[in-house]
Design an enzyme around this catalytic site. Sequence first.
Site, PDB file in Angstrom:
ATOM      1  N   ARG A   1       0.764  -1.227  -0.244  1.00 26.90           N
ATOM      2  CA  ARG A   1      -0.064   0.030  -0.235  1.00 26.90           C
ATOM      3  C   ARG A   1       0.708   1.147   0.062  1.00 26.90           C
ATOM      4  O   ARG A   1       0.410   2.367  -0.071  1.00 26.90           O
ATOM      5  CB  ARG A   1      -1.110  -0.042   1.221  1.00 26.90           C
ATOM      6  CG  ARG A   1      -2.487  -0.314   0.837  1.00 26.90           C
ATOM      7  CD  ARG A   1      -2.790  -0.560   2.233  1.00 26.90           C
ATOM      8  NE  ARG A   1      -4.367  -0.190   2.342  1.00 26.90           N
ATOM      9  CZ  ARG A   1      -5.180  -0.993   2.860  1.00 26.90           C
ATOM     10  NH1 ARG A   1      -5.207  -2.477   2.928  1.00 26.90           N
ATOM     11  NH2 ARG A   1      -6.525  -0.828   2.828  1.00 26.90           N
TER      12      ARG A   1
ATOM     13  N   ARG B   1     -22.072  -2.526   3.545  1.00 25.71           N
ATOM     14  CA  ARG B   1     -21.221  -3.531   3.415  1.00 25.71           C
ATOM     15  C   ARG B   1     -21.005  -4.287   4.760  1.00 25.71           C
ATOM     16  O   ARG B   1     -21.217  -3.785   5.864  1.00 25.71           O
ATOM     17  CB  ARG B   1     -19.708  -2.983   3.106  1.00 25.71           C
ATOM     18  CG  ARG B   1     -18.699  -4.063   2.830  1.00 25.71           C
ATOM     19  CD  ARG B   1     -17.436  -3.464   2.003  1.00 25.71           C
ATOM     20  NE  ARG B   1     -16.569  -2.866   2.876  1.00 25.71           N
ATOM     21  CZ  ARG B   1     -15.143  -2.869   2.699  1.00 25.71           C
ATOM     22  NH1 ARG B   1     -14.598  -3.257   1.834  1.00 25.71           N
ATOM     23  NH2 ARG B   1     -14.195  -2.086   3.411  1.00 25.71           N
TER      24      ARG B   1
HETATM   25  P1  AMP Z   1      -8.393  -3.376   4.422  1.00 19.75           P
HETATM   26  O1  AMP Z   1      -9.167  -4.594   5.216  1.00 19.75           O
HETATM   27  O2  AMP Z   1      -7.465  -3.833   3.320  1.00 19.75           O
HETATM   28  O3  AMP Z   1      -9.335  -2.167   4.075  1.00 19.75           O
HETATM   29  O4  AMP Z   1      -7.553  -2.603   5.543  1.00 19.75           O
HETATM   30  C1  AMP Z   1      -8.138  -2.128   6.911  1.00 19.75           C
HETATM   31  C2  AMP Z   1      -6.946  -1.102   7.693  1.00 19.75           C
HETATM   32  O5  AMP Z   1      -6.045  -1.907   8.076  1.00 19.75           O
HETATM   33  C3  AMP Z   1      -6.635   0.010   6.535  1.00 19.75           C
HETATM   34  O6  AMP Z   1      -7.329   1.237   6.695  1.00 19.75           O
HETATM   35  C4  AMP Z   1      -5.211   0.181   7.436  1.00 19.75           C
HETATM   36  O7  AMP Z   1      -5.446   1.005   8.515  1.00 19.75           O
HETATM   37  C5  AMP Z   1      -4.833  -1.264   7.553  1.00 19.75           C
HETATM   38  N1  AMP Z   1      -4.098  -1.881   6.622  1.00 19.75           N
HETATM   39  C6  AMP Z   1      -4.201  -2.842   5.944  1.00 19.75           C
HETATM   40  N2  AMP Z   1      -3.356  -3.297   5.406  1.00 19.75           N
HETATM   41  C7  AMP Z   1      -2.422  -2.214   5.330  1.00 19.75           C
HETATM   42  C8  AMP Z   1      -0.994  -2.323   4.750  1.00 19.75           C
HETATM   43  N3  AMP Z   1      -0.739  -2.757   3.587  1.00 19.75           N
HETATM   44  N4  AMP Z   1      -0.279  -1.242   5.176  1.00 19.75           N
HETATM   45  C9  AMP Z   1      -0.713  -0.308   6.041  1.00 19.75           C
HETATM   46  N5  AMP Z   1      -1.922  -0.254   6.763  1.00 19.75           N
HETATM   47  C10 AMP Z   1      -2.932  -1.477   6.317  1.00 19.75           C
END
Ligand code: AMP
Length: 232
Positions: free
Chosen positions: A102, A141
């Site tokens: 990310r 969602r």
């Molecule tokens: P997601 O489920 O992929 O939408 O991720 C939810 C939250 O987890 C994000 O908003 C970040 O706070 C954290 N997160 C997930 N993946 C990452 C990543 N690769 N780098 C940094 N934070 C992450």
Amino acid sequence: MEGLGALPQPNARPKAVILFGPPGSGKGTQAKLLEKCLHTPNISTGDMLREHIEADDDLGREVRAVMQAGLLVPDDLVNRLVENRSEKDDAANGFILDGYPRTLQQAAALGKMLEARGWTPVVIHLKVDYNEIVTRLAGGRRQCPLCGTLYNLSTNPPKVDLICDLDGTGLVARPDDSGDVIRKRLEEYESQTRPLLDFFKRSGYPYHEVDGSKGAPLAIAGEICSLVAGNS
Ligand code: AMP
């Protein structure tokens, strides 16, 4: 799985399938479907972090507030999580990355890891119109807290209201799927994650764009599976 015909070539090099796209583009749903046709595990950094929060362990306590604010957690922490998970036996033939990398720092760490293993990355960019994304995130969602399956109450509802089709658990809304937090997550995507598209292109990674707004999730997964199988 029915409708997902493409299989990896028997002698192909292991692949890291990078599912790329903004929050709400369907990465999580696709990652879960793709596990069934690619026969490689889904590594979701978001799911792993939520498990730590649920367990209320040291790591979970460290990231809880940051995640609830819609900000990214530190690179070193997620790099370590992915590296450790990718060393498990079930990932020996490749894996699917949902929500990682990310940032440019994460992409560089992943690039080194794949190079050391001689693995091939394949980028799948799930493109979804901005307004559609906001509607999806703000409008219904839901996720199964047990198996992680994602639903949308208007576009992809469970068979029984608010109950997971797979294990009967009550569905929950993610705490970061609301108001200002959604806006913050989209800002983080624009400022930190979207620039990775240039990095992928410069690195010469195989790259495919997939329309994530049209068609049933299963049809989109079938398209992705064929694209990945074609990059042997
Ligand atoms: P997601 O489920 O992929 O939408 O991720 C939810 C939250 O987890 C994000 O908003 C970040 O706070 C954290 N997160 C997930 N993946 C990452 C990543 N690769 N780098 C940094 N934070 C992450």
